[in-house]
Design a protein around this motif. Structure first.
Motif, PDB file in Angstrom:
ATOM      1  N   LEU A  79       0.848  -1.176   0.000  1.00 43.89           N
ATOM      2  CA  LEU A  79       0.000   0.000   0.000  1.00 43.89           C
ATOM      3  C   LEU A  79       0.893   1.238   0.000  1.00 43.89           C
ATOM      4  CD1 LEU A  79      -2.851  -0.908   2.549  1.00 43.89           C
ATOM      5  CD2 LEU A  79      -2.725  -1.372   0.093  1.00 43.89           C
ATOM      6  N   TYR A  80       0.310   2.375  -0.349  1.00 45.25           N
ATOM      7  CA  TYR A  80       1.067   3.616  -0.485  1.00 45.25           C
ATOM      8  C   TYR A  80       0.351   4.704   0.304  1.00 45.25           C
ATOM      9  CZ  TYR A  80       3.016   7.757  -2.903  1.00 45.25           C
ATOM     10  OH  TYR A  80       3.612   8.959  -3.208  1.00 45.25           O
ATOM     11  N   LEU A  81       1.046   5.309   1.258  1.00 47.79           N
ATOM     12  CA  LEU A  81       0.545   6.434   2.038  1.00 47.79           C
ATOM     13  C   LEU A  81       1.124   7.704   1.438  1.00 47.79           C
ATOM     14  CD1 LEU A  81      -1.140   6.899   4.738  1.00 47.79           C
ATOM     15  CD2 LEU A  81       1.088   7.282   5.808  1.00 47.79           C
ATOM     16  N   TYR A  82       0.253   8.650   1.103  1.00 47.20           N
ATOM     17  CA  TYR A  82       0.730   9.841   0.383  1.00 47.20           C
ATOM     18  C   TYR A  82       0.052  11.096   0.937  1.00 47.20           C
ATOM     19  CZ  TYR A  82      -3.680   9.471  -2.246  1.00 47.20           C
ATOM     20  OH  TYR A  82      -5.017   9.407  -2.609  1.00 47.20           O
ATOM     21  N   ASP A  83       0.577  12.212   0.537  1.00 46.10           N
ATOM     22  CA  ASP A  83       0.042  13.527   0.909  1.00 46.10           C
ATOM     23  C   ASP A  83      -1.133  13.816  -0.023  1.00 46.10           C
ATOM     24  OD1 ASP A  83      -0.548  16.228   1.138  1.00 46.10           O
ATOM     25  OD2 ASP A  83       1.530  16.902   1.094  1.00 46.10           O
ATOM     26  N   MET A  84      -2.348  13.600   0.477  1.00 44.80           N
ATOM     27  CA  MET A  84      -3.539  13.795  -0.345  1.00 44.80           C
ATOM     28  C   MET A  84      -3.825  15.277  -0.575  1.00 44.80           C
ATOM     29  SD  MET A  84      -7.185  11.921   0.363  1.00 44.80           S
ATOM     30  CE  MET A  84      -8.451  11.835  -0.896  1.00 44.80           C
ATOM     31  N   THR A  85      -3.441  16.102   0.390  1.00 39.80           N
ATOM     32  CA  THR A  85      -3.690  17.538   0.283  1.00 39.80           C
ATOM     33  C   THR A  85      -2.988  18.136  -0.927  1.00 39.80           C
ATOM     34  OG1 THR A  85      -3.901  17.707   2.685  1.00 39.80           O
ATOM     35  CG2 THR A  85      -3.486  19.754   1.480  1.00 39.80           C
ATOM     36  N   ASN A  86      -1.733  17.736  -1.127  1.00 39.25           N
ATOM     37  CA  ASN A  86      -0.929  18.333  -2.200  1.00 39.25           C
ATOM     38  C   ASN A  86      -0.673  17.383  -3.370  1.00 39.25           C
ATOM     39  OD1 ASN A  86      -0.280  20.949  -0.796  1.00 39.25           O
ATOM     40  ND2 ASN A  86       0.584  19.515   0.689  1.00 39.25           N
ATOM     41  N   GLY A  87      -1.183  16.149  -3.271  1.00 39.20           N
ATOM     42  CA  GLY A  87      -1.009  15.198  -4.370  1.00 39.20           C
ATOM     43  C   GLY A  87       0.436  14.821  -4.591  1.00 39.20           C
ATOM     44  N   GLN A  88       1.133  14.456  -3.506  1.00 33.33           N
ATOM     45  CA  GLN A  88       2.551  14.125  -3.621  1.00 33.33           C
ATOM     46  C   GLN A  88       2.949  13.166  -2.504  1.00 33.33           C
ATOM     47  OE1 GLN A  88       4.229  18.062  -3.256  1.00 33.33           O
ATOM     48  NE2 GLN A  88       4.206  18.021  -1.022  1.00 33.33           N
ATOM     49  N   SER A  89       4.189  12.686  -2.560  1.00 34.76           N
ATOM     50  CA  SER A  89       4.690  11.792  -1.517  1.00 34.76           C
ATOM     51  C   SER A  89       4.933  12.573  -0.229  1.00 34.76           C
ATOM     52  CB  SER A  89       5.987  11.112  -1.981  1.00 34.76           C
ATOM     53  OG  SER A  89       6.951  12.083  -2.365  1.00 34.76           O
ATOM     54  N   ILE A  90       4.940  11.851   0.908  1.00 38.62           N
ATOM     55  CA  ILE A  90       5.168  12.512   2.197  1.00 38.62           C
ATOM     56  C   ILE A  90       6.657  12.508   2.518  1.00 38.62           C
ATOM     57  CG2 ILE A  90       2.868  11.850   2.985  1.00 38.62           C
ATOM     58  CD1 ILE A  90       4.179   9.790   4.832  1.00 38.62           C
ATOM     59  N   VAL A  91       7.030  13.258   3.541  1.00 34.11           N
ATOM     60  CA  VAL A  91       8.440  13.459   3.853  1.00 34.11           C
ATOM     61  C   VAL A  91       9.131  12.143   4.220  1.00 34.11           C
ATOM     62  CG1 VAL A  91       7.923  14.040   6.266  1.00 34.11           C
ATOM     63  CG2 VAL A  91      10.057  14.844   5.232  1.00 34.11           C
ATOM     64  N   ASP A  92       8.456  11.230   4.925  1.00 34.04           N
ATOM     65  CA  ASP A  92       9.099   9.972   5.312  1.00 34.04           C
ATOM     66  C   ASP A  92       9.393   9.098   4.098  1.00 34.04           C
ATOM     67  OD1 ASP A  92       9.080   9.568   8.501  1.00 34.04           O
ATOM     68  OD2 ASP A  92       7.374  10.795   7.883  1.00 34.04           O
ATOM     69  N   TYR A  93       8.547   9.148   3.112  1.00 32.96           N
ATOM     70  CA  TYR A  93       8.823   8.451   1.847  1.00 32.96           C
ATOM     71  C   TYR A  93      10.064   9.051   1.192  1.00 32.96           C
ATOM     72  CZ  TYR A  93       8.213   6.859  -2.993  1.00 32.96           C
ATOM     73  OH  TYR A  93       8.419   6.313  -4.257  1.00 32.96           O
ATOM     74  N   ASN A  94      10.120  10.367   1.150  1.00 36.45           N
ATOM     75  CA  ASN A  94      11.231  11.043   0.471  1.00 36.45           C
ATOM     76  C   ASN A  94      12.568  10.793   1.158  1.00 36.45           C
ATOM     77  OD1 ASN A  94       9.298  12.122  -1.259  1.00 36.45           O
ATOM     78  ND2 ASN A  94       9.086  14.008  -0.080  1.00 36.45           N
ATOM     79  N   PHE A  95      12.556  10.659   2.486  1.00 35.76           N
ATOM     80  CA  PHE A  95      13.800  10.453   3.232  1.00 35.76           C
ATOM     81  C   PHE A  95      14.300   9.013   3.172  1.00 35.76           C
ATOM     82  CE2 PHE A  95      14.045  14.140   6.528  1.00 35.76           C
ATOM     83  CZ  PHE A  95      13.962  15.048   5.484  1.00 35.76           C
ATOM     84  N   ASP A  96      13.473   8.102   2.717  1.00 38.98           N
ATOM     85  CA  ASP A  96      13.844   6.683   2.698  1.00 38.98           C
ATOM     86  C   ASP A  96      14.612   6.366   1.418  1.00 38.98           C
ATOM     87  OD1 ASP A  96      14.113   3.975   2.852  1.00 38.98           O
ATOM     88  OD2 ASP A  96      11.975   3.522   2.954  1.00 38.98           O
ATOM     89  N   GLY A  97      15.893   6.074   1.559  1.00 40.15           N
ATOM     90  CA  GLY A  97      16.733   5.765   0.399  1.00 40.15           C
ATOM     91  C   GLY A  97      16.874   4.287   0.125  1.00 40.15           C
ATOM     92  N   SER A  98      16.159   3.447   0.869  1.00 40.47           N
ATOM     93  CA  SER A  98      16.304   2.001   0.667  1.00 40.47           C
ATOM     94  C   SER A  98      15.660   1.582  -0.641  1.00 40.47           C
ATOM     95  CB  SER A  98      15.669   1.232   1.835  1.00 40.47           C
ATOM     96  OG  SER A  98      14.291   1.504   1.929  1.00 40.47           O
TER      97      SER A  98
END
Length: 534
Positions: free
Chosen positions: A388-407
């Motif tokens: 599943l994918y948790l995203y920023d619905m307000t702005n239609g983009q990924s959230i900060v924890d997704y962006n910080f994950d380099g794995s």
């Protein structure tokens, strides 16, 4: 001198250690748990509001992968997955002087498959992205598409990308040519088609006019069909002048192929995920070649190949039947024309509480997770999304924890493991299995506490076919999401990965009758002891 040198080194190492520990605490917050100066606290009664909403028809134009087949989902009803795509010349403006005839036309679309063994020099494969009864046979018709798939639309005199939606099957089918192009006598080529895991072995003599080359040509499993020679001779080899000069002209002249499925031979059916853009039509044809050497002119017959790629615009055409109604106290997440879930967390009062208690001590967030437990009874044994994918619905983009994950990994469903969203499970003492999805939202919560100007956002939860895909696609109609004050907010986009994924899952909501399984936001944090001493 030596003594001073070692003292200097020891001091520098100590400084580096202190800096490193401080950095580790701020970034992941777990290394100092249990230190005498800090006390770990756990808060899981945080405010959560969540509800699921039907997406309605969704944009399925030019998806990286799409499904083909008919499948009866145990929880979400029946889906029929057809497909339409443009076709492009691999080499434009071909030379067709002295054309003689078409010998054969072959279509090949590779399947996702893993080689598992080799037996007597034959490679053994297992299909990777197929669901349902793999022995299912169904009627596959490939027809000429006559619906022009435009690149752009003009809205209020402003050009924008043309949107095409999953519910357009009737519009495509109604204008498609009645002629079936996969009309070979063998039933497995059409009315009794089956997704096969067999290696495809041909011989060069099949494409060599001399019929003498017995070299084997091996390809992985795929849709390998013989198409109508008469059609491609008339449509392509004998096309009116100028129709093959470039692909813009060609795609309007020959508007592509429509893949239509029907009549599976069992109730469960089958659904296969393909990358249609890897598909190729090869036309084997002959021309007379005339040469002059030392004043002597000679003419010989030679075989050539023309390749047409299944590229250009495409639409995944998904039709749904017998879809059950939504259960009010459950959360539903499903791909395609399915469901997304809107999630609101942390009130302003809770934010203030974490920012400073009565003594002014600010919480230091060690970890924060959103945990969605699967309602196994309501899901009813249906195939669950692996991710599943948790995203920023307000702005239609990924959230900060997704962006910080380099794995990352080679699998598009298992990258971003720190961020989470994988289907997890464990065996319970009673022999049943518990399933859940967990997302790390630590950095988002830290931002709310540490940055006074940061804004709370609404989370969206969706299924995904590719966790690395963060683009959004349009919905045909707005999704009206209820707000706490009784108003609604309209959203007209969902994650592209959700449009690509065929399955869904039912989850326990924040008000589930099963209290232990309710959706939770669990926050682990610490405060300096000297500010908690009173």
């Amino acid at each position: 001198m030596t003594s001073n040198f070692f003292k200097t080194v020891l001091f520098l190492l100590s400084a580096v250690t202190i800096v490193s520990c401080d950095k580790d605490f701020n970034e992941i917050g777990t290394d100092l748990v249990g230190d005498d100066h800090y006390g770990l606290e756990k808060k899981e009664d945080n405010f959560i509001s969540a509800a699921s909403y039907a997406t309605g028809p969704v944009e399925t134009k030019n998806l990286p992968v799409a499904q083909l087949g008919i499948y009866n989902d145990l929880r979400f009803g029946k889906v029929t997955a057809n497909y339409v795509t443009q076709v492009e010349l691999a080499s434009v403006n071909p030379t067709l002087d002295d054309f003689i005839d078409v010998d054969k036309v072959r279509l090949y679309i590779p399947y996702f498959a893993d080689q598992t063994d080799t037996v007597d020099e034959e490679r053994i494969y297992e299909l990777d992205s197929i669901f349902g009864n793999q022995e299912t046979k169904f009627d596959l018709k490939i027809r000429e598409n006559n619906y022009f798939l435009r690149d752009q639309d003009v809205v209020d005199n402003v050009p924008q990308s043309q949107a095409y939606y999953n519910d357009m099957n009737n519009a495509i089918a109604s204008v498609a040519s009645p002629l079936v192009l996969n009309n070979a006598p063998a039933a497995e080529q059409n009315t009794q088609f089956k997704f096969s895991n067999k290696e495809i072995i041909t011989h060069r003599r099949e494409t060599d006019i001399t019929d003498t080359d017995s070299t084997e040509v091996k390809q992985g499993p795929g849709m390998y069909l013989t198409l109508s020679k008469a059609f491609f001779k008339s449509k392509i080899m004998e096309a009116p002048e100028g129709m093959l000069v470039n692909n813009n002209v060609f795609k309007n002249y020959f508007r592509g192929l429509y893949f239509q499925v029907s009549n599976p031979n069992n109730l469960e059916g089958v659904l296969n995920t393909l990358d249609f853009s890897k598909g190729v039509i090869t036309i084997y044809y002959r021309r007379d070649i005339t040469t002059t050497n030392s004043g002597q002119t000679s003419t010989v017959e030679r075989r050539f190949e023309m390749k047409l790629n299944l590229t250009g615009n495409s639409i995944s055409l998904l039709n749904y039947e017998n879809v059950p109604p939504q259960t009010p106290d459950k959360l539903i997440v499903k791909g395609g024309e399915g469901y997304i879930t809107a999630v609101d967390i942390i009130t302003e009062a809770e934010r203030a509480q974490l920012t400073a208690d009565n003594n002014g001590a600010q919480a230091m967030i060690n970890e924060a997770n959103l945990i969605f437990n699967v309602d196994e009874v309501a899901t009813g044994g249906a195939v669950k999304p692996r991710r599943l994918y948790l995203y920023d619905m307000t702005n239609g983009q990924s959230i900060v924890d997704y962006n910080f994950d380099g794995s990352t990994s080679g699998d598009t469903k298992t990258s971003k493991n720190v961020f989470g969203g994988n289907l997890e499970s464990k065996k319970l003492p009673d022999g049943t299995t518990k399933y859940w999805y967990k997302f790390r939202v630590t950095n988002y919560i830290r931002g709310l506490i540490n940055e006074p100007d940061s804004t709370r956002v609404r989370f969206g939860l969706s299924a995904t076919e590719n966790i690395l895909e963060t683009a959004m696609v349009r919905t045909k109609n707005p999704i009206a999401v209820s707000n706490q004050d009784g108003s609604t907010t309209n959203y007209n986009k969902i994650p592209k990965g959700s449009a690509m994924h065929p399955f869904g899952v039912v989850l326990h909501g924040p008000n589930s009758p099963d209290v232990a399984e309710r959706l939770k936001l669990v926050i682990y944090f610490t405060r300096p002891e000297e500010n908690n001493a009173n």
